[in-house]
Scaffold this active site. Structure first.
Site, short mmCIF file in Angstrom:
data_model
loop_
_atom_site.label_atom_id
_atom_site.label_comp_id
_atom_site.label_asym_id
_atom_site.label_seq_id
_atom_site.Cartn_x
_atom_site.Cartn_y
_atom_site.Cartn_z
N HIS A 107 -40.04 34.91 -71.37
CA HIS A 107 -40.85 36.14 -71.62
C HIS A 107 -41.35 36.22 -72.46
CE1 HIS A 107 -36.12 37.45 -70.58
NE2 HIS A 107 -36.98 37.96 -69.87
N GLU A 348 -30.61 38.45 -59.03
CA GLU A 348 -30.92 38.42 -60.43
C GLU A 348 -29.57 36.95 -61.19
OE1 GLU A 348 -32.23 39.85 -63.64
OE2 GLU A 348 -31.75 41.66 -63.36
N ASP A 372 -34.26 34.55 -63.45
CA ASP A 372 -32.72 34.59 -64.08
C ASP A 372 -32.26 33.74 -62.78
OD1 ASP A 372 -32.58 35.18 -66.82
OD2 ASP A 372 -32.31 37.38 -66.13
N CYS A 419 -39.71 40.04 -57.32
CA CYS A 419 -40.50 40.47 -58.21
C CYS A 419 -40.65 39.16 -60.02
CB CYS A 419 -39.93 41.44 -58.97
SG CYS A 419 -38.48 41.99 -59.42
#
Length: 450
Positions: A107, A348, A372, A419
């Site tokens: 992240h 995900e 993920d 995405c």
């Protein structure tokens, strides 16, 4: 008052350093919003105390990486950074970051790209090997931190930087052209947005809307949740920047390494724990506040709501029930809102991918979160530098799951978008197109290249 707040968090089983961090962040926000100018001016003093006490608690050198003059052009080298701390870095002083931990899809790396902050992650030993103050070059493209480069090396990097500026300018010139393949297939390119202030840059990069707005960065590093009005203003800013184009806003994905607000439990395996839609459904008051803000913001454009980490149809139905409750609450208050907001999910996990057909009658769209999805399918921690070479989005298992999601969406007439970071790499974007994906959402800085 400050100490009592820290003690209260400690009694809730938070570590002392985390408890102090949360309370100080709240105090800094309180000072920054204060009506008295003198108190607003003391935020920098609070920041200094914050960093120095944390350094003592964590047994780190007593040095404040934020306490640098504007224009210092410093590279911050550290073992790791949380998303909350990354957001707070003074980008007028720090022009790049390098960490021992992390991978391209962690992240912090994603957030750094979104902020336009060059970053190299997964260096393993850089922080311990450096004394600080060395002359350095950060090459984010090739993942290199060059220490004490020679004059010839510096000149070579400067020449390369000039060449890259020329290429970037040409890409920006092409950014607003229609995205069509040589065989006439139209591809929709949208932007991932982490912070509301990124919206204008994303629009100017040629994005045809927002494929993913991560709302958790309104929360990380804070000791209090943003209220309904604050959230409404943030969402409205992004929606109005895109003037009628689709803006897909993901509900809170708090947990994992996106630190929860104080009072939430720490867990031994947070990526498989109480996070995202699970936390939201178990905390309906928090969730309804966000849903009310989203319904209000939907008046200003084409807003769509996306639920993260969904694994069952029951979670979608529970969320829709809370969405109806939020609308009813706004109706009673007489506040303008839109009730018919499309509700979709982020696929995900392998469970959601395999059972994608069970969701299609319940949702308005599907969005594939490849970061993920790869992590859970291959049992590889996306933030672990030791496993970076095993994080392989082109693994056959991952590709088969993506193809299944696309097929189920097409059969139901639903839009399917990718995405994750996979979409931001041109070679992998080709693979996604071959799997039938026709919508991609990437960081704004990656849009012209893709």
């Amino acid at each position: 008052e400050l100490l009592s707040g820290v003690e209260e968090f400690i009694r809730q089983n938070l570590g002392a350093e985390k408890a102090f961090d949360l309370v100080m962040l709240e105090w800094r926000q309180r000072f920054a919003r204060h009506s008295v100018a003198m108190l607003r001016e003391r935020v920098s003093d609070l920041t200094d105390v914050h960093i120095r006490v944390l350094s003592l608690l964590l047994d780190l050198p007593d040095h404040d990486p934020v306490d640098l003059p504007k224009g210092a052009r410093a590279i911050l080298v550290t073992h790791d950074l949380t998303p909350g701390l990354t957001v707070q870095l003074d980008r007028e002083a720090i022009v790049g970051i390098a960490t021992d931990a992390g991978t391209r899809t962690s992240h912090v790396a994603i957030l750094a790209r979104s902020l336009g902050l060059p970053a190299v992650v997964g260096l393993r030993t850089a922080a311990g090997a450096l004394a600080g103050g060395e002359r350095a070059i950060l090459d984010g493209t090739n993942g290199v931190l060059a220490i004490n480069p020679s004059d010839a090396e510096i000149e070579a990097y400067r020449e390369r930087a000039l060449q890259e500026e020329i290429v970037d300018a040409e890409l920006r010139r092409l950014a607003n052209l229609e995205s069509v393949s040589l065989d006439g297939v139209t591809v929709v390119l949208r932007a991932n947005v982490d912070l509301p202030e990124e919206a204008d840059a994303a629009r100017d990069s040629g994005a045809e809307g927002v494929g993913l707005m991560r709302t958790e960065f309104l929360v990380v590093g804070r000791a209090t949740m943003p209220d309904e009005d604050e959230q409404y203003r943030s969402y409205r800013r992004v929606i109005e920047a895109f003037a009628g184009k689709p803006v897909i806003i993901r509900t809170f994905d708090i947990g994992g390494d996106k630190l929860p607000v104080g009072g939430f439990p720490t867990e031994p395996n947070p990526f498989l724990g109480w996070r995202a839609i699970r936390m939201c459904l178990d905390q309906p008051a928090i969730f309804r506040t966000q849903l009310r803000a989203l319904l209000r913001a939907a008046v200003h454009g084409d807003l769509r709501i996306m639920l993260p980490l969904v694994v069952s149809v029951a979670e979608v139905r529970q969320s829709r029930a809370l969405l109806h409750e939020a609308a009813d609450e706004l109706e009673v208050r007489g506040v303008p809102y839109r009730r018919d907001v499309p509700l979709g999910i982020m696929v995900e996990t392998p469970a959601a991918a395999v059972a994608a057909d069970t969701f299609t009658a319940e949702v308005a769209f599907l969005s594939i979160g490849t970061n993920d999805l790869v992590q859970y399918t291959l049992a590889v921690d996306r933030g672990n530098a030791n496993l970076a070479n095993r994080f392989t989005p082109l693994h056959p298992a991952v590709l088969r799951l993506i193809r299944r999601i696309v097929d189920m969406g097409d059969q139901a007439g639903l839009e399917v978008c990718v995405c994750g970071e996979m979409a931001s790499q041109p070679l992998m974007a080709y693979a996604l197109l071959g799997l039938g994906v026709r919508q991609l959402s990437v960081a704004a800085r990656s849009l012209p290249l893709v």
